[in-house]
Design a protein around this motif. Sequence first.
Motif, PDB file in Angstrom:
ATOM      1  N   PRO B 211       0.759  -1.124  -0.023  1.00  0.00           N
ATOM      2  CA  PRO B 211      -0.011   0.239  -0.056  1.00  0.00           C
ATOM      3  C   PRO B 211       0.834   1.304   0.112  1.00  0.00           C
ATOM      4  O   PRO B 211       0.552   2.544  -0.394  1.00  0.00           O
ATOM      5  CB  PRO B 211      -0.780  -0.192   1.375  1.00  0.00           C
ATOM      6  N   ILE B 212       2.115   1.172   0.524  1.00  0.00           N
ATOM      7  CA  ILE B 212       3.035   2.506   0.726  1.00  0.00           C
ATOM      8  C   ILE B 212       3.581   2.595  -0.647  1.00  0.00           C
ATOM      9  O   ILE B 212       3.717   3.575  -1.121  1.00  0.00           O
ATOM     10  CB  ILE B 212       3.727   2.224   1.747  1.00  0.00           C
ATOM     11  N   LEU B 213       4.033   1.402  -1.217  1.00  0.00           N
ATOM     12  CA  LEU B 213       5.123   1.505  -2.428  1.00  0.00           C
ATOM     13  C   LEU B 213       4.401   1.056  -3.579  1.00  0.00           C
ATOM     14  O   LEU B 213       5.185   1.389  -4.641  1.00  0.00           O
ATOM     15  CB  LEU B 213       6.330   0.714  -2.050  1.00  0.00           C
ATOM     16  N   THR B 214       3.363   0.381  -3.814  1.00  0.00           N
ATOM     17  CA  THR B 214       2.726  -0.172  -4.776  1.00  0.00           C
ATOM     18  C   THR B 214       3.540  -1.322  -5.270  1.00  0.00           C
ATOM     19  O   THR B 214       4.868  -1.473  -4.723  1.00  0.00           O
ATOM     20  CB  THR B 214       2.521   0.576  -6.152  1.00  0.00           C
ATOM     21  N   ALA B 215       2.882  -2.319  -5.726  1.00  0.00           N
ATOM     22  CA  ALA B 215       3.489  -3.735  -6.237  1.00  0.00           C
ATOM     23  C   ALA B 215       4.156  -3.474  -7.218  1.00  0.00           C
ATOM     24  O   ALA B 215       3.586  -2.920  -8.264  1.00  0.00           O
ATOM     25  CB  ALA B 215       2.527  -4.715  -6.020  1.00  0.00           C
ATOM     26  N   GLN B 216       5.388  -3.587  -7.466  1.00  0.00           N
ATOM     27  CA  GLN B 216       6.200  -3.438  -8.647  1.00  0.00           C
ATOM     28  C   GLN B 216       7.106  -4.780  -8.916  1.00  0.00           C
ATOM     29  O   GLN B 216       7.379  -5.262  -8.048  1.00  0.00           O
ATOM     30  CB  GLN B 216       6.942  -2.068  -8.740  1.00  0.00           C
ATOM     31  N   ILE B 217       7.330  -4.997 -10.296  1.00  0.00           N
ATOM     32  CA  ILE B 217       8.297  -6.004 -10.529  1.00  0.00           C
ATOM     33  C   ILE B 217       9.737  -5.400 -10.355  1.00  0.00           C
ATOM     34  O   ILE B 217       9.978  -4.345 -10.284  1.00  0.00           O
ATOM     35  CB  ILE B 217       8.301  -6.269 -12.175  1.00  0.00           C
ATOM     36  N   GLY B 218      10.203  -6.403  -9.687  1.00  0.00           N
ATOM     37  CA  GLY B 218      11.582  -6.216  -8.880  1.00  0.00           C
ATOM     38  C   GLY B 218      11.597  -5.404  -7.634  1.00  0.00           C
ATOM     39  O   GLY B 218      12.743  -5.077  -7.158  1.00  0.00           O
ATOM     40  N   MET B 219      10.305  -5.085  -7.032  1.00  0.00           N
ATOM     41  CA  MET B 219      10.451  -4.864  -5.676  1.00  0.00           C
ATOM     42  C   MET B 219      11.366  -5.402  -4.732  1.00  0.00           C
ATOM     43  O   MET B 219      11.570  -4.816  -3.791  1.00  0.00           O
ATOM     44  CB  MET B 219       8.870  -4.590  -5.318  1.00  0.00           C
ATOM     45  N   GLY B 220      11.189  -6.574  -4.646  1.00  0.00           N
ATOM     46  CA  GLY B 220      11.907  -7.642  -3.797  1.00  0.00           C
ATOM     47  C   GLY B 220      13.417  -7.378  -3.893  1.00  0.00           C
ATOM     48  O   GLY B 220      14.111  -7.933  -2.827  1.00  0.00           O
ATOM     49  N   GLU B 221      14.161  -6.848  -4.961  1.00  0.00           N
ATOM     50  CA  GLU B 221      15.227  -6.964  -4.891  1.00  0.00           C
ATOM     51  C   GLU B 221      16.144  -6.039  -4.188  1.00  0.00           C
ATOM     52  O   GLU B 221      17.384  -6.628  -3.517  1.00  0.00           O
ATOM     53  CB  GLU B 221      15.857  -6.969  -6.403  1.00  0.00           C
ATOM     54  N   ASN B 222      15.833  -4.776  -4.122  1.00  0.00           N
ATOM     55  CA  ASN B 222      16.846  -3.959  -3.378  1.00  0.00           C
ATOM     56  C   ASN B 222      16.532  -4.346  -1.907  1.00  0.00           C
ATOM     57  O   ASN B 222      17.534  -4.323  -1.115  1.00  0.00           O
ATOM     58  CB  ASN B 222      16.100  -2.462  -3.649  1.00  0.00           C
ATOM     59  N   ILE B 223      15.219  -4.665  -1.356  1.00  0.00           N
ATOM     60  CA  ILE B 223      15.073  -4.958  -0.121  1.00  0.00           C
ATOM     61  C   ILE B 223      15.779  -6.173   0.325  1.00  0.00           C
ATOM     62  O   ILE B 223      16.119  -6.521   1.420  1.00  0.00           O
ATOM     63  CB  ILE B 223      13.475  -5.087   0.400  1.00  0.00           C
ATOM     64  N   LEU B 224      15.860  -7.279  -0.667  1.00  0.00           N
ATOM     65  CA  LEU B 224      16.801  -8.425  -0.400  1.00  0.00           C
ATOM     66  C   LEU B 224      18.122  -8.245  -0.097  1.00  0.00           C
ATOM     67  O   LEU B 224      18.515  -8.812   0.671  1.00  0.00           O
ATOM     68  CB  LEU B 224      16.577  -9.375  -1.800  1.00  0.00           C
ATOM     69  N   ILE B 225      18.652  -7.496  -0.929  1.00  0.00           N
ATOM     70  CA  ILE B 225      20.100  -6.973  -0.723  1.00  0.00           C
ATOM     71  C   ILE B 225      20.324  -6.366   0.511  1.00  0.00           C
ATOM     72  O   ILE B 225      21.152  -6.780   1.472  1.00  0.00           O
ATOM     73  CB  ILE B 225      20.600  -6.027  -1.869  1.00  0.00           C
ATOM     74  N   LEU B 226      19.356  -5.386   0.932  1.00  0.00           N
ATOM     75  CA  LEU B 226      19.322  -4.847   2.525  1.00  0.00           C
ATOM     76  C   LEU B 226      19.177  -5.820   3.380  1.00  0.00           C
ATOM     77  O   LEU B 226      19.889  -6.060   4.462  1.00  0.00           O
ATOM     78  CB  LEU B 226      18.283  -3.978   2.603  1.00  0.00           C
ATOM     79  N   SER B 227      18.226  -6.992   3.016  1.00  0.00           N
ATOM     80  CA  SER B 227      18.231  -8.158   4.197  1.00  0.00           C
ATOM     81  C   SER B 227      19.540  -8.681   4.203  1.00  0.00           C
ATOM     82  O   SER B 227      19.839  -9.484   5.270  1.00  0.00           O
ATOM     83  CB  SER B 227      17.091  -8.873   4.139  1.00  0.00           C
ATOM     84  N   PHE B 228      20.110  -9.113   3.082  1.00  0.00           N
ATOM     85  CA  PHE B 228      21.617  -9.531   3.284  1.00  0.00           C
ATOM     86  C   PHE B 228      22.563  -9.068   4.085  1.00  0.00           C
ATOM     87  O   PHE B 228      23.223  -9.514   5.052  1.00  0.00           O
ATOM     88  CB  PHE B 228      22.169  -9.779   1.941  1.00  0.00           C
ATOM     89  N   VAL B 229      22.444  -7.470   3.989  1.00  0.00           N
ATOM     90  CA  VAL B 229      23.115  -6.507   4.826  1.00  0.00           C
ATOM     91  C   VAL B 229      23.020  -6.758   6.415  1.00  0.00           C
ATOM     92  O   VAL B 229      23.810  -7.199   7.068  1.00  0.00           O
ATOM     93  CB  VAL B 229      23.317  -5.258   4.481  1.00  0.00           C
ATOM     94  N   VAL B 230      21.561  -6.984   6.542  1.00  0.00           N
ATOM     95  CA  VAL B 230      21.206  -7.419   7.809  1.00  0.00           C
ATOM     96  C   VAL B 230      21.575  -8.590   8.280  1.00  0.00           C
ATOM     97  O   VAL B 230      22.198  -8.677   9.407  1.00  0.00           O
ATOM     98  CB  VAL B 230      19.589  -7.308   7.862  1.00  0.00           C
ATOM     99  N   ILE B 231      21.511  -9.658   7.663  1.00  0.00           N
ATOM    100  CA  ILE B 231      21.911 -11.003   7.936  1.00  0.00           C
ATOM    101  C   ILE B 231      23.366 -10.992   8.251  1.00  0.00           C
ATOM    102  O   ILE B 231      24.009 -11.509   9.056  1.00  0.00           O
ATOM    103  CB  ILE B 231      21.711 -12.139   6.971  1.00  0.00           C
TER     104      ILE B 231
END
Lengths: 321, 306
Positions: B211-231
Motif C-alpha cells: 500500500p505504501i510503495l505499490t506492487a512492482q516488478i523487482g520490488m523484492g530485489e533492493n530489499i533483498l540486498i538490504l536483508s543480506f546486509v542485515v544478515i
Amino acid sequence: MMRPASLSSPSNLAAALILVLLALLPLFAELLASPFLVTLFTRMLIYAIAATSLNLILGYGGMVSFGHAMYIGIGGYVVGIMASHGVHAGWLQWPLAIAISALFALVIGALCLRTRGVYFIMITLAFAQMVYFMGVGLEEYGGDDGLTIYNRSSFGSLLNLSDKRVFYYVCLALLVGALYLVHRLVQSRFGMVLRGSKSNDRRMQAIGFPTYRYRLTGFVIAGMICGLSGALMANHNEFVSPAMMHWVQSGDLIVMVVLGGMGTAAGPLFGALAFLLVEYLLSRITEYWQIIFGPLLILVVLFARGGIGSLFDMLEGRRRG
Amino acid sequence: MTILILEQSLNGLQLGLLLFLLAAGLTLVFGIMDLVNLAHGSMYMIGAFLAATFAGWTDSFILGALLALPATLLVGIVTEMICLRTLYPRDHLDQVLATFGLILFFNEAVRLIWGPAGMSLPLPQFLSTSVEILPDVRYPTYRLSIIGVGLAVAVFLYVLVQRTRLGMLIRAGASNREMIGALGIDIKLLYTLVFGLGAALAALAGLMAAPILTAQIGMGENILILSFVVIVIGGIGSIRGAFVAALIVGMIDTVGRAFLPELLRLFLDRAAAATAAPAISSMLIYMLMAAILVLRPQGLFPAPGK
C-alpha cells in the motif's frame, strides 16, 4: 582435478577457431550487408573481457564475487565523466578507468576477503549495490538517467574508434590480450598459489603462503581488467548509467563464466558468446524471454556443471574412447 | 524538531521490522538448509501482487492479505519441492545461480500475468486515518499497524523457535543436520515447512509494503540486498541477530536520509550538501556493514555451531 593446461586441448582449439572466425566477422557482416552484426558482436567481446576477469577470481580463485559489474560501471563512469569535462584522450581515460577500478577493488577486496563462502557472496553484492547508489547519486552526471558521451575516446590519428570496425578490432585485440594475460597469470607461481588457496586455503597458509595477499592481488587485477571493459562499454554505448552496474549484470557475468566452464582458459569466451546469443535469439522469439531463460539457467546448473568448455573435451574423449 | 525525530524513528522502526520479516526467513533457510536463496525477494513481490489481486476480488484489504499468505506459502512450497530441494547438497555458487534463474523466471512471470505497470493496493477506510500518538502529533494508523504486526511476528517467531517442538527441530537442524536425520526426523518435510514459513514471512512483508510503495516488478530485489546486509551484520543463522540488525539498519537508513542533509549543511555549503547527502545517506548502512566486518567478521550474534 587440476589437469595440466594444454594449449592443444579440444576446448582451446575450439576457442582458437572461434577467435579466427571473430576476426573475420566484419567481412561476413559486409557480405551479408548487416552492419548490425558488428555492433552485436562488439558487445559480446566486451562482455567476454569482463567475464575473463571474473574467471580469474571466480574460476581459479574460488571467490564468488557477486558484484563484478560494478567495475564495468566504474570504468564507464570514468570515461563518461572525463568526456563530459572535455577530456577525450584515450591515453588518459583508459588508464584512469583501470586505476580507479583498482582502487575500488583494493578497498572493497580488503574488506570482503576477510570473509568466506556465503558471507563473501552477500558482501560483494552489497558493496556493488553501494557503488550503484553512488552512481544514482551523481546528480551532476545525470544521476539515474545516465550520461551521454558525445565523443568516443580519441587516440589521435592512430585509431579512430568512431569507425565501428576499428573499435571492433580494438575490442578483439584487448580480449585476446586479456585471455592471454589471465592464462599466463594462472600458470605462474602467483596463479598456483591462487588455485591452491581455492582448493585448500588453510593448507596453503600452513605451508607459509600469505594467501590473503595473493587473493587480494587477484581481486584487484580482476577489477582492473573489468574496469577496462567498462571503458570499452562506455565507448560502445556512447552512454553510461547506473544500470551498467545493476546487480543483475553481476549475476549475468557469473552465469557467463559458469556457462563457459569455470577455471578454464577459454571458458569466458564461450560463456559470453553463448549467453548473449541465447539472449538475443530468445528475445527475438518472445518479449518474455526471461521466462525461458531462467529455467534454462537452472537446468544448466543442475545438469551441465562443467560448462561448454568441458562439452568440447567430452566429445573428444568420446571419440577417442 | 523532536516531533520530526519521533516520526522518523517510527518510520525507521517500521522499515526495520519489514526487513526483519525478510531476513528471518532468509536466515532460517540458510541456517537450517545451508541454502543461499536469492529468490526470497520474489516471494516478497509475489505476496504483494497476490494480495493486490485478492483484495481486488474480495473488495477487502484484510481478506486479500489473509488469502495471499497461504497462497504464497504454497508457491514457496512448490518452488522448494520442484527446484530448491535438489540444490541443498550443491555448493553456494550453484545455489546462487539457480535462484538467480528463479528470480528471472518469477519477474517475467509476474510481468506476463499482471503486466509491466505494477499494481496498487488501496487501504481500507479504517487504516487510512491517522492517530494522535502525542498531543498534536499524528501518525498514520497503517504505519503503526505495520509496526504492531512486525512486533507480533517477532514474538511469534521467538515462541515458535524457542518454545515449540517444531522450533526445537529447527534449532537442532541448524546446529547439526545429519544428527537430527539420524534421530528419525523427516528432514525433507522439515525443510519444506521452514521454506514455506520463510516464503509466508516474505509475503507478509511484501503485502504490508504494497500500500505504501505499490506492487512492482523487482520490488523484492533492493530489499533483498538490504536483508543480506542485515544478515551479515546480525550473524548468519541467528534470528535474534537478524532482529537487532534489522532494527539498526532500518533506523540508520531512515534517520540518515532524514537528517543527514541538515547535518551536512553545517559543514558544507547548501549546494554541495544537497548533492552529497543522498549519496552518503544511502551509503551509511554499507559503511556500517564494513565496520562490523572489520571488528566482528562473524556478525553481532553468530549462530552457535557455525
